[in-house]
Write a protein that holds these residues in place. Structure first.
Motif, PDB file in Angstrom:
ATOM      1  N   PHE A 162       0.826  -1.198   0.000  1.00  0.00           N
ATOM      2  CA  PHE A 162       0.000   0.000   0.000  1.00  0.00           C
ATOM      3  C   PHE A 162       0.867   1.257   0.000  1.00  0.00           C
ATOM      4  N   ALA A 163       0.401   2.254  -0.722  1.00  0.00           N
ATOM      5  CA  ALA A 163       1.083   3.547  -0.709  1.00  0.00           C
ATOM      6  C   ALA A 163       1.024   4.147   0.693  1.00  0.00           C
ATOM      7  N   ARG A 164       2.099   4.800   1.097  1.00  0.00           N
ATOM      8  CA  ARG A 164       2.155   5.437   2.411  1.00  0.00           C
ATOM      9  C   ARG A 164       1.465   6.799   2.374  1.00  0.00           C
ATOM     10  N   ASP A 165       0.589   7.016   3.356  1.00  0.00           N
ATOM     11  CA  ASP A 165      -0.076   8.303   3.498  1.00  0.00           C
ATOM     12  C   ASP A 165       0.985   9.345   3.864  1.00  0.00           C
ATOM     13  N   PRO A 166       1.193  10.378   3.044  1.00  0.00           N
ATOM     14  CA  PRO A 166       2.238  11.364   3.349  1.00  0.00           C
ATOM     15  C   PRO A 166       2.015  12.087   4.674  1.00  0.00           C
ATOM     16  N   LEU A 167       0.762  12.179   5.130  1.00  0.00           N
ATOM     17  CA  LEU A 167       0.471  12.897   6.365  1.00  0.00           C
ATOM     18  C   LEU A 167       0.838  12.076   7.594  1.00  0.00           C
ATOM     19  N   LEU A 182      -7.460  13.069  -1.541  1.00  0.00           N
ATOM     20  CA  LEU A 182      -6.871  13.912  -2.582  1.00  0.00           C
ATOM     21  C   LEU A 182      -5.930  14.936  -1.963  1.00  0.00           C
ATOM     22  N   SER A 183      -6.305  15.444  -0.787  1.00  0.00           N
ATOM     23  CA  SER A 183      -5.449  16.416  -0.105  1.00  0.00           C
ATOM     24  C   SER A 183      -4.182  15.756   0.411  1.00  0.00           C
ATOM     25  N   ARG A 184      -4.308  14.558   0.975  1.00  0.00           N
ATOM     26  CA  ARG A 184      -3.143  13.896   1.556  1.00  0.00           C
ATOM     27  C   ARG A 184      -2.125  13.514   0.478  1.00  0.00           C
ATOM     28  N   PHE A 185      -2.607  13.165  -0.702  1.00  0.00           N
ATOM     29  CA  PHE A 185      -1.707  12.780  -1.799  1.00  0.00           C
ATOM     30  C   PHE A 185      -1.578  13.904  -2.833  1.00  0.00           C
ATOM     31  N   SER A 186      -1.874  15.129  -2.410  1.00  0.00           N
ATOM     32  CA  SER A 186      -1.954  16.242  -3.368  1.00  0.00           C
ATOM     33  C   SER A 186      -0.622  16.524  -4.046  1.00  0.00           C
ATOM     34  N   GLU A 187       0.488  16.325  -3.341  1.00  0.00           N
ATOM     35  CA  GLU A 187       1.778  16.672  -3.942  1.00  0.00           C
ATOM     36  C   GLU A 187       2.053  15.846  -5.191  1.00  0.00           C
ATOM     37  N   VAL A 188       1.859  14.535  -5.094  1.00  0.00           N
ATOM     38  CA  VAL A 188       2.124  13.684  -6.251  1.00  0.00           C
ATOM     39  C   VAL A 188       1.017  13.826  -7.291  1.00  0.00           C
ATOM     40  N   LEU A 189      -0.246  13.948  -6.855  1.00  0.00           N
ATOM     41  CA  LEU A 189      -1.344  14.074  -7.808  1.00  0.00           C
ATOM     42  C   LEU A 189      -1.265  15.386  -8.579  1.00  0.00           C
ATOM     43  N   ASP A 202      -5.364  17.625 -21.670  1.00  0.00           N
ATOM     44  CA  ASP A 202      -6.365  18.391 -20.929  1.00  0.00           C
ATOM     45  C   ASP A 202      -6.893  17.542 -19.774  1.00  0.00           C
ATOM     46  N   ILE A 203      -6.314  17.725 -18.595  1.00  0.00           N
ATOM     47  CA  ILE A 203      -6.762  17.031 -17.396  1.00  0.00           C
ATOM     48  C   ILE A 203      -7.941  17.786 -16.802  1.00  0.00           C
ATOM     49  N   THR A 204      -9.001  17.057 -16.427  1.00  0.00           N
ATOM     50  CA  THR A 204     -10.160  17.723 -15.831  1.00  0.00           C
ATOM     51  C   THR A 204     -10.353  17.248 -14.394  1.00  0.00           C
ATOM     52  N   VAL A 205     -11.190  16.238 -14.185  1.00  0.00           N
ATOM     53  CA  VAL A 205     -11.579  15.821 -12.832  1.00  0.00           C
ATOM     54  C   VAL A 205     -10.611  14.780 -12.284  1.00  0.00           C
ATOM     55  N   ILE A 206     -10.264  14.925 -10.993  1.00  0.00           N
ATOM     56  CA  ILE A 206      -9.466  13.933 -10.273  1.00  0.00           C
ATOM     57  C   ILE A 206     -10.333  13.374  -9.153  1.00  0.00           C
ATOM     58  N   THR A 207     -10.403  12.039  -9.053  1.00  0.00           N
ATOM     59  CA  THR A 207     -11.251  11.393  -8.058  1.00  0.00           C
ATOM     60  C   THR A 207     -10.442  10.399  -7.239  1.00  0.00           C
ATOM     61  N   ALA A 208     -10.673  10.387  -5.924  1.00  0.00           N
ATOM     62  CA  ALA A 208     -10.153   9.306  -5.081  1.00  0.00           C
ATOM     63  C   ALA A 208     -11.126   8.145  -5.205  1.00  0.00           C
ATOM     64  N   GLU A 209     -10.644   7.030  -5.730  1.00  0.00           N
ATOM     65  CA  GLU A 209     -11.530   5.898  -5.977  1.00  0.00           C
ATOM     66  C   GLU A 209     -11.626   4.998  -4.738  1.00  0.00           C
ATOM     67  N   LEU A 210     -12.354   3.897  -4.877  1.00  0.00           N
ATOM     68  CA  LEU A 210     -12.684   3.066  -3.727  1.00  0.00           C
ATOM     69  C   LEU A 210     -11.505   2.283  -3.185  1.00  0.00           C
ATOM     70  N   GLY A 241       6.262   7.825 -14.437  1.00  0.00           N
ATOM     71  CA  GLY A 241       7.509   8.532 -14.175  1.00  0.00           C
ATOM     72  C   GLY A 241       7.413   9.479 -12.998  1.00  0.00           C
ATOM     73  N   VAL A 242       6.327  10.247 -12.928  1.00  0.00           N
ATOM     74  CA  VAL A 242       6.139  11.187 -11.821  1.00  0.00           C
ATOM     75  C   VAL A 242       6.023  10.451 -10.490  1.00  0.00           C
ATOM     76  N   ALA A 243       5.315   9.325 -10.479  1.00  0.00           N
ATOM     77  CA  ALA A 243       5.153   8.563  -9.243  1.00  0.00           C
ATOM     78  C   ALA A 243       6.501   8.128  -8.686  1.00  0.00           C
ATOM     79  N   LEU A 244       7.371   7.622  -9.545  1.00  0.00           N
ATOM     80  CA  LEU A 244       8.696   7.193  -9.087  1.00  0.00           C
ATOM     81  C   LEU A 244       9.485   8.359  -8.504  1.00  0.00           C
TER      82      LEU A 244
END
Length: 448
Positions: A162-167, A182-189, A202-210, A241-244
């Motif tokens: 699991f990804a580590r919560d930055p907070l 979305l706020s907790r992972f905002s830096e990478v997103l 053209d990026i529009t909506v970003i959603t935290a999924e289930l 690339g950005v995730a790494l």
């Protein structure tokens, strides 16, 4: 040709002026499994290509398997001398790469539009479908949505963590749709979104999924289907690339966790005539019903495209909003083909079956062929799920069965190309068989 060369040359020279520290540019194209291949060119050589010098790469690079190997497919690969094939630069796609340690550029290349296009190149397959529709006076408008997971950068014995919560520093193991994620992972997103925009997407909506660490990114609607698929392909590359760079792994794998939802590729498509009228909305939406019927009729035969690997079939059924049969419905996320609520101008289908790691060029081509077939045959669809929750037709849920169902379907062979169908089916068959050539530890536990 002179006009295009002039445009490309201006694009390269402008790029060099704006990015004087870039010495190399990756020239890239998508192969059949949906991986980028290509070559890294010195920027001065790219200027020569833009001016008209030949750009050649091996034709069989398109045929690579999921692990990069070559399979014997007809006379390709081992009995054809491994010939080169011409490629061309795709105008407007020369962009900086910001996620590498050194300054770099990238640009899409393709065989479509050359004197001898590669019949089984994914972008060429889509280009032919779009060209045929345009000749019929039908102009698609397309938008992709892609789901993906973030994992910890380090694997645990090859398994994702699991990804580590930055907070908090804890694992993001609480699946939910909360906006706070979305706020907790905002830096990478935010970096993913900005990097995509820098690529012209053209990026529009970003959603935290289930799922834990699962997100969805929506793209804007485009009246250029090739460009829409380009966006989806390029987004996958830049996001990984950005995730790494931020200490994560980003994956578009269809079903990384059995107990959590898989990741899908949702495609919104509307059709317009030359006057800008929505074809699907005419005559009390009768063309919409015909288009849906065509999609559902061909869907079982397109499963190797929508579920392109063993893992992708794991995503189907048993989890949230993943269809188990070919179905449709109004505002129903359990359906393969969903009709979102909209005004007549924006009436469209949302095709929800494909996995996030499917090839976007081929997914869109298969969807458009289904719509085209429906408009031609003018059949009524089965009952929507809104009227009958058991409505639907079966589709293959295993690769070899899916390949057999696809290979001899006459409409697909006609509209996607018989050569492509044969090559693609054999590529998937060989990939699946290669995947089976390893004994998993579970087999020893069960049967030793």
């Amino acid at each position: 040709m002179k006009s295009q060369a002039s445009t490309l040359l201006a694009e390269v020279r402008t790029f060099r002026q704006n990015h004087p520290d870039v010495r190399y540019v990756d020239l890239i194209a998508l192969d059949i499994p949906g991986h980028f291949y290509g070559k890294r060119y010195p920027i001065e050589m790219l200027e020569k290509v833009a001016a008209g010098s030949p750009l050649k790469l091996p034709q069989n690079a398109v045929l690579l398997g999921a692990q990069g190997g070559l399979f014997k497919i007809g006379d390709y690969c081992f009995h054809d001398g491994d010939p080169d094939a011409n490629r061309r630069l795709v105008p407007g796609t020369l962009k900086p790469v910001s996620w590498e340690s050194q300054p770099l550029g990238q640009m899409l290349i393709t065989s479509d539009g050359t004197e001898a296009p590669i019949e089984f190149e994914p972008r060429e397959v889509l280009a032919k479908v779009l060209e045929r529709l345009h000749h019929k006076g039908i102009h698609p408008v397309v938008a992709f949505e892609l789901e993906f997971y973030l994992f910890d950068k380090k694997l645990d014995n090859g398994l994702p963590q699991f990804a580590r919560d930055p907070l908090s520093g804890d694992a993001d193991d609480q699946p939910n749709l909360h906006i706070e994620r979305l706020s907790r992972f905002s830096e990478v997103l935010d970096d993913m979104a900005q990097t995509a925009k820098d690529q012209g997407i053209d990026i529009t909506v970003i959603t935290a999924e289930l799922g834990p660490g699962q997100f969805e990114i929506n793209f804007g609607h485009l009246d250029d289907g090739l460009r829409a698929a380009d966006w989806a392909a390029l987004f996958c590359r830049s996001t990984r690339g950005v995730a790494l760079k931020h200490g994560y792994r980003a994956s578009f794998m269809a079903k990384p966790y059995l107990q959590f939802p898989g990741s899908g590729m949702h495609v919104h498509v509307s059709l317009y005539d030359g006057a800008g009228n929505n074809v699907l909305a005419a005559h009390q939406q009768q063309p919409l019903r015909h288009a849906v019927a065509g999609c559902l009729e061909l869907l079982p035969h397109c499963m190797p495209i929508f579920s392109p690997n063993h893992n992708a079939f794991r995503r189907l059924g048993g989890t949230v909003n993943a269809a188990t049969r070919a179905s449709w419905g109004f505002e129903d996320r359990d359906a393969c083909v969903r009709i979102p609520d909209s005004d007549p101008r924006n009436l469209r289908i949302e095709h929800r079956l494909a996995s996030a790691d499917a090839n976007p060029y081929l997914v869109l081509a298969a969807i458009l062929v289904g719509l085209e077939h429906g408009l031609e045959t003018k059949r009524e669809p089965i009952a929507p799920l809104n009227e009958d929750r058991s409505s639907g037709t079966d589709f293959p849920v295993e690769m070899l069965d899916a390949v057999r169902t696809m290979q001899h379907q006459p409409v697909l062979r006609d509209k996607l190309g018989a050569e492509f169908i044969d090559v693609y089916c054999e590529n998937k068959r060989q990939d699946h068989l290669a995947f089976q050539q390893e004994i998993h530890a579970r087999e020893y536990r069960w049967f030793l």
